[in-house]
Design a protein around this motif. Structure first.
Motif, PDB file in Angstrom:
ATOM      1  N   TYR A 152       0.853  -1.182   0.000  1.00 42.78           N
ATOM      2  CA  TYR A 152       0.000   0.000   0.000  1.00 42.78           C
ATOM      3  C   TYR A 152       0.890   1.234   0.000  1.00 42.78           C
ATOM      4  N   ALA A 153       0.467   2.269  -0.699  1.00 44.52           N
ATOM      5  CA  ALA A 153       1.217   3.523  -0.725  1.00 44.52           C
ATOM      6  C   ALA A 153       0.260   4.658  -1.055  1.00 44.52           C
ATOM      7  N   SER A 154       0.594   5.842  -0.558  1.00 46.98           N
ATOM      8  CA  SER A 154      -0.157   7.025  -0.963  1.00 46.98           C
ATOM      9  C   SER A 154       0.296   7.425  -2.361  1.00 46.98           C
ATOM     10  N   PRO A 155      -0.491   8.218  -3.085  1.00 44.19           N
ATOM     11  CA  PRO A 155      -0.059   8.664  -4.423  1.00 44.19           C
ATOM     12  C   PRO A 155       1.296   9.360  -4.393  1.00 44.19           C
ATOM     13  N   GLU A 156       1.596  10.052  -3.301  1.00 39.19           N
ATOM     14  CA  GLU A 156       2.884  10.747  -3.205  1.00 39.19           C
ATOM     15  C   GLU A 156       4.039   9.769  -3.019  1.00 39.19           C
ATOM     16  N   GLU A 157       3.794   8.654  -2.353  1.00 39.62           N
ATOM     17  CA  GLU A 157       4.848   7.669  -2.090  1.00 39.62           C
ATOM     18  C   GLU A 157       5.011   6.680  -3.235  1.00 39.62           C
ATOM     19  N   ARG A 158       4.012   6.581  -4.094  1.00 37.23           N
ATOM     20  CA  ARG A 158       3.996   5.542  -5.129  1.00 37.23           C
ATOM     21  C   ARG A 158       5.119   5.737  -6.136  1.00 37.23           C
ATOM     22  N   PRO A 159       5.931   4.688  -6.379  1.00 34.39           N
ATOM     23  CA  PRO A 159       6.959   4.787  -7.423  1.00 34.39           C
ATOM     24  C   PRO A 159       6.328   5.084  -8.772  1.00 34.39           C
ATOM     25  N   GLU A 160       7.048   5.786  -9.610  1.00 34.89           N
ATOM     26  CA  GLU A 160       6.497   6.241 -10.893  1.00 34.89           C
ATOM     27  C   GLU A 160       6.035   5.088 -11.769  1.00 34.89           C
ATOM     28  N   ALA A 161       6.773   3.981 -11.744  1.00 38.99           N
ATOM     29  CA  ALA A 161       6.443   2.864 -12.628  1.00 38.99           C
ATOM     30  C   ALA A 161       5.466   1.867 -12.008  1.00 38.99           C
ATOM     31  N   ALA A 162       4.979   2.144 -10.803  1.00 38.90           N
ATOM     32  CA  ALA A 162       4.092   1.195 -10.125  1.00 38.90           C
ATOM     33  C   ALA A 162       2.717   1.150 -10.791  1.00 38.90           C
ATOM     34  N   LEU A 163       2.108  -0.023 -10.758  1.00 35.80           N
ATOM     35  CA  LEU A 163       0.748  -0.188 -11.249  1.00 35.80           C
ATOM     36  C   LEU A 163      -0.217  -0.069 -10.075  1.00 35.80           C
ATOM     37  N   VAL A 164      -1.255   0.727 -10.227  1.00 31.82           N
ATOM     38  CA  VAL A 164      -2.278   0.845  -9.194  1.00 31.82           C
ATOM     39  C   VAL A 164      -3.307  -0.257  -9.418  1.00 31.82           C
ATOM     40  N   LEU A 165      -3.420  -1.173  -8.472  1.00 33.17           N
ATOM     41  CA  LEU A 165      -4.357  -2.274  -8.601  1.00 33.17           C
ATOM     42  C   LEU A 165      -5.767  -1.859  -8.185  1.00 33.17           C
ATOM     43  N   ASP A 266     -12.356   6.645   1.826  1.00 34.51           N
ATOM     44  CA  ASP A 266     -11.106   6.429   1.090  1.00 34.51           C
ATOM     45  C   ASP A 266      -9.953   6.669   2.058  1.00 34.51           C
ATOM     46  N   SER A 267      -9.086   5.677   2.224  1.00 30.74           N
ATOM     47  CA  SER A 267      -7.982   5.814   3.182  1.00 30.74           C
ATOM     48  C   SER A 267      -6.895   6.759   2.698  1.00 30.74           C
ATOM     49  N   GLY A 268      -6.902   7.084   1.400  1.00 32.91           N
ATOM     50  CA  GLY A 268      -5.827   7.893   0.837  1.00 32.91           C
ATOM     51  C   GLY A 268      -4.657   7.072   0.333  1.00 32.91           C
ATOM     52  N   ARG A 269      -4.769   5.738   0.493  1.00 32.90           N
ATOM     53  CA  ARG A 269      -3.715   4.854  -0.005  1.00 32.90           C
ATOM     54  C   ARG A 269      -4.221   4.076  -1.212  1.00 32.90           C
ATOM     55  N   GLN A 270      -3.287   3.410  -1.869  1.00 31.25           N
ATOM     56  CA  GLN A 270      -3.619   2.564  -3.013  1.00 31.25           C
ATOM     57  C   GLN A 270      -2.866   1.242  -2.898  1.00 31.25           C
ATOM     58  N   LEU A 271      -3.490   0.189  -3.361  1.00 31.02           N
ATOM     59  CA  LEU A 271      -2.806  -1.098  -3.475  1.00 31.02           C
ATOM     60  C   LEU A 271      -2.010  -1.065  -4.767  1.00 31.02           C
ATOM     61  N   ILE A 272      -0.695  -1.184  -4.661  1.00 30.66           N
ATOM     62  CA  ILE A 272       0.156  -1.033  -5.844  1.00 30.66           C
ATOM     63  C   ILE A 272       1.017  -2.270  -6.075  1.00 30.66           C
ATOM     64  N   LEU A 273       1.377  -2.460  -7.322  1.00 33.56           N
ATOM     65  CA  LEU A 273       2.284  -3.531  -7.706  1.00 33.56           C
ATOM     66  C   LEU A 273       3.488  -2.887  -8.389  1.00 33.56           C
ATOM     67  N   VAL A 274       4.669  -3.135  -7.832  1.00 29.60           N
ATOM     68  CA  VAL A 274       5.906  -2.553  -8.350  1.00 29.60           C
ATOM     69  C   VAL A 274       6.665  -3.622  -9.124  1.00 29.60           C
ATOM     70  N   GLN A 275       7.143  -3.252 -10.299  1.00 28.78           N
ATOM     71  CA  GLN A 275       7.889  -4.171 -11.151  1.00 28.78           C
ATOM     72  C   GLN A 275       9.360  -3.757 -11.212  1.00 28.78           C
ATOM     73  N   PRO A 276      10.252  -4.692 -11.494  1.00 31.82           N
ATOM     74  CA  PRO A 276      11.656  -4.323 -11.694  1.00 31.82           C
ATOM     75  C   PRO A 276      11.827  -3.598 -13.024  1.00 31.82           C
ATOM     76  N   PRO A 277      12.980  -2.979 -13.261  1.00 34.72           N
ATOM     77  CA  PRO A 277      13.219  -2.337 -14.562  1.00 34.72           C
ATOM     78  C   PRO A 277      12.979  -3.307 -15.707  1.00 34.72           C
ATOM     79  N   ARG A 278      12.557  -2.779 -16.842  1.00 38.54           N
ATOM     80  CA  ARG A 278      12.166  -3.625 -17.978  1.00 38.54           C
ATOM     81  C   ARG A 278      13.260  -4.614 -18.378  1.00 38.54           C
ATOM     82  N   ALA A 279      14.509  -4.186 -18.305  1.00 41.90           N
ATOM     83  CA  ALA A 279      15.606  -5.064 -18.728  1.00 41.90           C
ATOM     84  C   ALA A 279      15.761  -6.278 -17.813  1.00 41.90           C
TER      85      ALA A 279
END
Length: 293
Positions: A152-165, A266-279
């Motif tokens: 879980y992360a807030s929009p401000e904490e969410r990594p740029e490449a993360a997917l919001v589930l 709304d808690s202000g957080r999101q369930l996110i999935l973070v992936q490694p770099p594409r390579a």
């Protein structure tokens, strides 16, 4: 006669790793958490590097540490170097004959959200070796050998490449027998409000969003794991603030109910999935990703 002159030695790799983590994360405590050591060990490693260079890399004060100009100048090249080392390690790992999947997840997600999705993965990819590590803080996927991180992360904490589930909607949940005695939201003041220590402000946040007065909002039994609190709610010990993704299975099974379906916050957080770099993504990455969503 063979000549084997003594070659000059560089500083220990662990000392350089400790400096890079502390500099990137702005402190010895955060670096210690990432590296799995104590803050004292990080401090000693950084001191060893400073002794080797003869130059202070951090300014130490009662409030913490700050990079010196020399430390700031070094940081970008150190970050690039350890990112490259992480990529090389991942390349080595990809040579293994057995395909592996390593997932890092918040404990509540690992226990309550992942199981059904792992079943889908095993059925679709029976030769896949799956490992799950429950941890409180997301790992650095540029360095660590995880294929996905789910937190879980807030929009401000969410990594740029993360997917919001999905967004994190919260609402009270309880066993059917307890729900039978809750005719109005104000009735919650007469029952135990179960508390999860990780999200200690859940009840207060929901109460404010719903415009209710709950004098017992912060005084119920507390649990260090959300899954423990959930099991107590199922057992009828009180009412828990449900996080939509984490209570969905219990609601579907009927072991929990939502007594006030029109009072959702709304808690202000999101369930996110973070992936490694594409390579660094394996050949089955997209297939696995689709089964995890």
């Amino acid at each position: 006669m063979t000549v084997s002159p003594r070659r000059p030695k560089g500083p220990p790799l662990n000392a350089m790793r400790a400096f890079e983590a502390a500099a990137r994360l702005n402190g010895f405590v955060a670096a210690a958490q990432e590296l799995g050591v104590t803050p004292g060990a990080v401090s000693q490693q950084v001191k060893a590097l400073e002794d080797w260079t003869g130059t202070p890399l951090f300014q130490r004060n009662p409030q913490g540490v700050l990079l010196t100009a020399a430390g700031q100048a070094l940081l970008p090249s150190f970050v690039d170097a350890f990112d490259a080392l992480g990529a090389a390690t991942q390349a080595l790992r990809s040579l293994r004959p057995v395909q592996e999947l390593h997932i890092a997840a918040l404990p509540s997600i690992a226990q309550l959200w992942l199981p059904q999705r792992l079943d889908r993965l095993r059925r679709a990819l029976p030769d896949l070796k799956i490992s799950v590590t429950a941890m409180e803080e997301p790992p650095n996927l540029n360095r660590e050998l995880f294929d996905f991180a789910i937190f879980y992360a807030s929009p401000e904490e969410r990594p740029e490449a993360a997917l919001v589930l999905q967004g994190d909607r919260i609402f009270p949940v309880c066993a059917p027998a307890v729900a039978a005695g809750l005719n109005h939201p104000e009735d919650l003041s007469q029952v135990a409000l179960l508390q999860d220590q990780t999200w200690a402000g859940d009840w207060t946040q929901w109460r404010k969003s719903s415009g209710l007065v709950l004098p017992n909002a912060d005084s119920g039994p507390a649990y260090s794991l959300y899954s423990l609190a959930l099991q107590q709610a199922i057992a009828g010990a009180g009412v828990l603030m449900g996080h939509e993704a984490l209570v969905a299975d219990a609601l579907d099974q009927g072991s929990l109910m939502c007594p006030f379906k029109d009072l959702i916050a709304d808690s202000g957080r999101q369930l996110i999935l973070v992936q490694p770099p594409r390579a660094r993504r394996g050949p089955a990455h997209e297939t696995i990703l689709g089964l995890l969503k």
